[in-house]
Design a protein around this motif. Structure first.
Motif, PDB file in Angstrom:
ATOM      1  N   ARG A   1      -1.328  12.548 -28.605  1.00  0.00           N
ATOM      2  CA  ARG A   1       0.059  12.810 -29.018  1.00  0.00           C
ATOM      3  C   ARG A   1       0.986  11.646 -28.656  1.00  0.00           C
ATOM      4  O   ARG A   1       1.925  11.334 -29.389  1.00  0.00           O
ATOM      5  N   GLY A   2       0.663  10.972 -27.552  1.00  0.00           N
ATOM      6  CA  GLY A   2       1.486   9.868 -27.080  1.00  0.00           C
ATOM      7  C   GLY A   2       1.512   8.679 -28.030  1.00  0.00           C
ATOM      8  O   GLY A   2       2.446   7.870 -28.024  1.00  0.00           O
ATOM      9  N   LEU A   3       0.451   8.561 -28.866  1.00  0.00           N
ATOM     10  CA  LEU A   3       0.379   7.432 -29.804  1.00  0.00           C
ATOM     11  C   LEU A   3       1.366   7.577 -30.964  1.00  0.00           C
ATOM     12  O   LEU A   3       1.695   6.607 -31.641  1.00  0.00           O
ATOM     13  N   VAL A   4       1.777   8.833 -31.218  1.00  0.00           N
ATOM     14  CA  VAL A   4       2.678   9.073 -32.341  1.00  0.00           C
ATOM     15  C   VAL A   4       4.116   9.145 -31.832  1.00  0.00           C
ATOM     16  O   VAL A   4       4.460  10.051 -31.075  1.00  0.00           O
ATOM     17  N   PRO A   5       4.955   8.170 -32.228  1.00  0.00           N
ATOM     18  CA  PRO A   5       6.344   8.225 -31.766  1.00  0.00           C
ATOM     19  C   PRO A   5       7.048   9.465 -32.311  1.00  0.00           C
ATOM     20  O   PRO A   5       6.786   9.864 -33.454  1.00  0.00           O
ATOM     21  N   PRO A   6       7.894  10.076 -31.493  1.00  0.00           N
ATOM     22  CA  PRO A   6       8.556  11.297 -31.967  1.00  0.00           C
ATOM     23  C   PRO A   6       9.553  10.996 -33.087  1.00  0.00           C
ATOM     24  O   PRO A   6       9.919   9.857 -33.309  1.00  0.00           O
ATOM     25  N   GLY A   7       9.972  12.052 -33.755  1.00  0.00           N
ATOM     26  CA  GLY A   7      10.978  11.899 -34.812  1.00  0.00           C
ATOM     27  C   GLY A   7      10.354  11.807 -36.185  1.00  0.00           C
ATOM     28  O   GLY A   7       9.344  12.470 -36.469  1.00  0.00           O
TER      29      GLY A   7
ATOM     30  N   LEU B   1       6.059  12.070 -40.764  1.00  0.00           N
ATOM     31  CA  LEU B   1       5.346  11.287 -41.791  1.00  0.00           C
ATOM     32  C   LEU B   1       3.836  11.365 -41.580  1.00  0.00           C
ATOM     33  O   LEU B   1       3.077  11.549 -42.535  1.00  0.00           O
ATOM     34  N   VAL B   2       3.407  11.257 -40.322  1.00  0.00           N
ATOM     35  CA  VAL B   2       1.968  11.358 -40.020  1.00  0.00           C
ATOM     36  C   VAL B   2       1.462  12.757 -40.377  1.00  0.00           C
ATOM     37  O   VAL B   2       0.404  12.922 -40.974  1.00  0.00           O
ATOM     38  N   GLY B   3       2.269  13.772 -40.039  1.00  0.00           N
ATOM     39  CA  GLY B   3       1.894  15.159 -40.345  1.00  0.00           C
ATOM     40  C   GLY B   3       1.797  15.415 -41.846  1.00  0.00           C
ATOM     41  O   GLY B   3       0.992  16.236 -42.292  1.00  0.00           O
ATOM     42  N   ALA B   4       2.614  14.687 -42.610  1.00  0.00           N
ATOM     43  CA  ALA B   4       2.641  14.910 -44.061  1.00  0.00           C
ATOM     44  C   ALA B   4       1.579  14.103 -44.803  1.00  0.00           C
ATOM     45  O   ALA B   4       1.346  14.324 -45.994  1.00  0.00           O
ATOM     46  N   LEU B   5       0.933  13.175 -44.080  1.00  0.00           N
ATOM     47  CA  LEU B   5      -0.051  12.296 -44.737  1.00  0.00           C
ATOM     48  C   LEU B   5      -1.162  13.060 -45.474  1.00  0.00           C
ATOM     49  O   LEU B   5      -1.473  12.742 -46.636  1.00  0.00           O
TER      50      LEU B   5
END
Lengths: 65, 137
Positions: free
Chosen positions: B41-47, B52-56
């Motif tokens: 989770r730490g690799l994905v910056p919040p916001g 965008l990653v979730g929508a990929l």
């Protein structure tokens, strides 16, 4: 709808697969048309007529006629 | 989307390869995204980036749907009829399962997760394809 597809194909010594390739359809479609399980659309009927150089009405006939 | 390879035109085979590649891409994307959120989770910056990653996977899924629609659209007319019949049955079962199961939940049946509703629809879609193959064999 009755049709003479099988006879015409046999006259040319074509397999169902060869005819399917000519018509750009699957072998299953050729078989289904031949056995009367499926009536082709008008564009496909025209294509069949073109491949066999016949008129549509010389290949297909209404069952009731 | 399943079809006997001997019952496909070269165009069908090409379209099915394209579909399979997008499906593989979606599967990888979904699993990588889920693993990322679960273990890194730490690799994905919040916001916005998180969203965008979730929508990929959804974006890749759009290409899966597009390639499937293309396969059905470009399949020969009998194969299209078989596919559409199976899709109608699968969609109908999924829709009415979703819509009707609520009544059973009210009566005491266990609540299901969203993906559980897809199983009967997928099974009926598969059976619809088999029936079509048998019907026009």
């Amino acid at each position: 709808m009755k049709n003479r597809l099988k006879v015409l194909r046999a006259e040319r010594n074509w397999t169902q697969a060869q005819l399917a390739l000519e018509l750009d359809v699957t072998r299953q479609t050729v078989n289904a048309v031949e056995t009367g399980k499926y009536d082709p659309s008008l564009p496909l009927a025209f294509k069949i007529a073109r491949v066999f150089e016949q008129r549509i009405e010389d290949i297909f006939a209404d069952e009731t006629s | 989307m399943t079809a006997d390879a001997s019952e496909m035109t070269p165009r069908d085979r090409r379209n099915q390869r394209r579909y399979a590649l997008w499906m593989l891409g979606w599967f990888i994307c979904l699993n990588v995204t889920q693993a990322l959120f679960r273990f890194r989770r730490g690799l994905v910056p919040p916001g916005v980036i998180t969203w965008l990653v979730g929508a990929l996977p959804v974006v890749v899924a759009a290409f899966v749907i597009w390639s499937w629609a293309r396969y059905v659209r470009e399949a020969d007319e009998l194969q299209r009829r078989i596919q559409l019949n199976a899709l109608a049955l699968g969609f109908g079962v999924t829709f009415f399962s979703l819509a009707s199961y609520g009544a059973l939940v009210s009566a005491g049946a266990p609540k299901l997760e969203a993906n559980h509703y897809m199983a009967p629809g997928l099974c009926v879609y598969g059976l619809g394809l088999l029936y079509g193959k048998w019907q026009y064999r």
